[in-house]
Design a protein around this motif. Structure first.
Motif, short mmCIF file in Angstrom:
data_model
loop_
_atom_site.label_atom_id
_atom_site.label_comp_id
_atom_site.label_asym_id
_atom_site.label_seq_id
_atom_site.Cartn_x
_atom_site.Cartn_y
_atom_site.Cartn_z
N ASN A 175 23.68 115.27 4.23
CA ASN A 175 24.78 115.04 5.16
C ASN A 175 24.47 114.70 6.53
N SER A 176 23.26 114.51 6.78
CA SER A 176 22.80 114.36 8.26
C SER A 176 22.70 112.97 8.67
N ILE A 177 23.71 111.86 8.33
CA ILE A 177 23.51 110.65 8.74
C ILE A 177 24.94 109.99 8.85
N SER A 178 25.28 109.21 10.07
CA SER A 178 26.62 109.01 10.03
C SER A 178 27.07 107.84 9.06
N LEU A 179 28.22 107.47 8.91
CA LEU A 179 28.73 106.48 8.23
C LEU A 179 28.14 105.08 8.51
N VAL A 199 17.72 105.89 -3.63
CA VAL A 199 16.96 106.12 -4.71
C VAL A 199 16.04 104.96 -4.87
N MET A 200 16.28 103.82 -5.09
CA MET A 200 15.16 102.91 -5.39
C MET A 200 14.14 102.68 -4.34
N PHE A 201 14.55 102.75 -2.97
CA PHE A 201 13.65 102.52 -1.91
C PHE A 201 13.36 103.20 -0.75
N ASP A 202 14.08 104.51 -0.89
CA ASP A 202 13.88 105.24 0.50
C ASP A 202 14.24 106.63 0.40
N LYS A 203 13.03 107.41 0.06
CA LYS A 203 13.44 108.82 -0.11
C LYS A 203 13.84 109.48 1.11
N ASP A 204 13.67 109.06 2.31
CA ASP A 204 14.06 109.77 3.50
C ASP A 204 15.59 109.58 3.76
N PHE A 205 16.06 108.27 3.44
CA PHE A 205 17.51 107.98 3.33
C PHE A 205 18.33 108.75 2.37
N PHE A 206 17.62 109.08 1.17
CA PHE A 206 18.23 109.88 0.15
C PHE A 206 18.51 111.12 0.63
N GLU A 207 17.43 111.81 1.24
CA GLU A 207 17.56 113.07 1.81
C GLU A 207 18.28 113.30 2.86
N LYS A 208 18.85 112.32 3.50
CA LYS A 208 19.74 112.34 4.65
C LYS A 208 21.25 112.22 4.16
N ILE A 209 21.20 111.62 3.13
CA ILE A 209 22.74 111.36 2.40
C ILE A 209 22.88 112.80 1.55
N LYS A 210 21.73 113.47 0.91
CA LYS A 210 21.87 114.45 0.40
C LYS A 210 22.29 115.51 1.42
N ALA A 248 21.71 100.74 4.24
CA ALA A 248 21.81 100.31 2.89
C ALA A 248 21.78 98.69 3.03
N VAL A 249 22.24 98.19 3.79
CA VAL A 249 22.37 96.61 4.23
C VAL A 249 21.01 96.10 4.51
N GLU A 250 20.30 96.98 5.30
CA GLU A 250 18.99 96.59 5.58
C GLU A 250 18.05 96.66 4.41
#
Lengths: 341, 341
Positions: free
Chosen positions: B192-196, B179-190, B203-205
């Motif tokens: 469910n299109s990203i591996s653990l 939410v703070m830094f990366d909309k694309d990442f947020f979309e992937k979490i939303k 997140a670490v990056e």
């Protein structure tokens, strides 16, 4: 006069002069001990103003340099609602400086602090370079951090009340620096042709130069341990009761010089010259060792003894140091034998 | 997969992969707790060899994150004659990591340490960035240091035994970063299109990027406190018993989003989207405030509240943070009112 310390973690000035007026628009805690507070707190507070000023007074003595008193300091800071923007001032000798620095390094993960040393030893040695720490049942300075102050103010005014033995102990570290790095400086000390301020300044400059190269004591900084490897054992064997630290270092320098002589570096003349300068400055130059095997084994208790290698710092000649490790036990015993009871 | 942390004090890698074989030609102490030791010590020791290997086991729980247990660790190291060349390995969640890092930072003024986090929260948050610390009677993490590890090894193998609530708590910090830094990442979490592993890596990056800019939290690093300003108060008011840290942060994010909405930044839709992602990840999204004045006053107990200014981190929109301070009390009360019992 001033000298600048420039380490990866911080750049700051060491000011050798009458204490300037210090005004802080933040909470400030002066950490001191009862003795120094009794003698000099007015001199300090006359020159100091802050948004809020707190004085935290510790008992006087090395035996109080422990976690209990760090907790005492931290609790006072929490009680007074100090925050990350607050400032600590170490006002005293090495014990106060080391403890204040350690407290500053761990309070809210680190706040600013300033050193105002009141002993010669603290002025030329412990206040410069960011070593902080406390003792525990395993030994001295075994817990601590490398944490640089934001400034060091050295005012020789405070030395007017310093006992003669403690003054001499500070001289030991000054002479150490001269022997390691600067023959000209050594000559000036020998000939009494340098003022106290100039002497402090030169010692601080030399130390700053070493710290700037090696803040965390991974290499060259260990050169400052000339006299200390032997000195620590002497302090240990006498339960830190017979000698002040600087006095033990003075004897340790004489021992290190013997080692240097045996190894063919330092001349008999130079060793004698160093001895005479130490003696003239009211420092002890001899120690009678009861049991040389026991003395030898004590080297391995030193936290600087890594991988069972003892590192000795010796003068190759006056003004030039040499680092020796992996030295044969028999050679060390030969040195110790010269001091056997 | 790996990411590099590059701060003024240290450069090191965060390796996200099956734990490699680790061989050390020095003394190593693994610091862990009884629970993790019982579940995973064999997996670790099968991959680990050292000149001398010690396992130091602490009781499991935040209530043991105190000076007594730091002293326990240090004493074991002194007993085993650890030196400056020795290595500590933190093997556990955030409590073990914070304590090991703190012990490493003050043992002999600092020795090397490695993080092998076993919880999702520790993997994406506490093991990255060098914050160490302990709690005391005044609050949490009030004593500690900034001290970077030499490496972080993240192996998702350990998550197989992690309780569902604790997994969710880790997800809160991951969602926070998105939410703070990366909309694309947020979309992937939303979606469910990203591996653990990919999620942890991203997140670490993102965290590494912040830490690289501001190791000591003088500025930008405070952005990581999105959800934490409100969350800390919730944890405090519930005596740290009702919610896990990540759960309180999740509620705190919802509250911060309300503040953002009132200030005219975040849209109702976006706020709802974030809420749903938190909910889907088994995180709480509501908290009933008994007394909003009391809640407000608790902001001033936070160690990050300097000079009586509360700093709020809010999303301007998904993927873009905003820092707000000096905000009118009435606006905050308006936010809190939405959560009033």
């Amino acid at each position: 006069m001033k000298t600048t310390i420039n380490t990866p973690s911080k750049t700051y000035d060491i000011i050798i002069d009458k204490l300037p007026k210090l005004n802080f628009d933040r909470k400030v805690a002066v950490i001191t001990n009862h003795k120094i507070a009794g003698l000099h707190i007015n001199y300090l507070t006359n020159n100091l103003s802050a948004k809020e000023l707190h004085i935290i007074t510790l008992p006087d003595g090395e035996e109080y340099k422990n976690w209990q008193n760090i907790e005492f300091i931290l609790d006072r800071l929490f009680d007074a609602k100090f925050d990350r923007n607050s400032l600590l001032i170490a006002f005293g000798g090495g014990v106060v400086g080391d403890m204040t620095g350690f407290a500053a390094s761990i309070f809210l993960r680190g706040v600013d602090f300033i050193q105002i040393p009141t002993t010669l030893l603290a002025m030329v040695d412990s206040s410069v370079g960011g070593k902080t720490g406390i003792n525990n049942k395993y030994g001295k300075n075994l817990i601590g951090s490398f944490y640089q102050p934001n400034a060091v103010y050295i005012d020789t005014h405070f030395l007017s009340t310093l006992p003669k033995r403690e003054f001499a102990a500070g001289m030991a570290e000054i002479i150490k620096m001269a022997v390691m790095f600067d023959k000209d400086f050594f000559e000036k000390i020998k000939n009494n042709s340098i003022s106290l301020e100039e002497m402090i300044k030169r010692a601080v400059e030399l130390k700053a130069d070493v710290v700037n190269q090696d803040e965390k004591e991974k290499g060259i900084r260990s050169v400052l341990n000339y006299g200390h490897t032997f000195g620590h054992v002497i302090e240990n064997l006498t339960n830190y009761k017979t000698f002040l630290h600087g006095e033990a270092v003075a004897i340790g320098m004489v021992m290190a010089n013997e080692l240097s002589k045996i190894l063919g570096y330092l001349s008999e003349n130079e060793a004698e010259e160093i001895k005479q300068v130490l003696k003239k400055n009211n420092l002890p130059i001899d120690f009678k060792i009861e049991n040389i095997e026991e003395f030898y084994n004590h080297f391995f208790l030193d936290k600087k003894t890594s991988n069972n290698k003892i590192k000795f710092i010796i003068p190759e000649k006056i003004g030039k140091y040499k680092i020796i490790d992996d030295i044969d036990k028999n050679i060390i015993l030969k040195v110790l034998k010269k001091f056997e009871k």
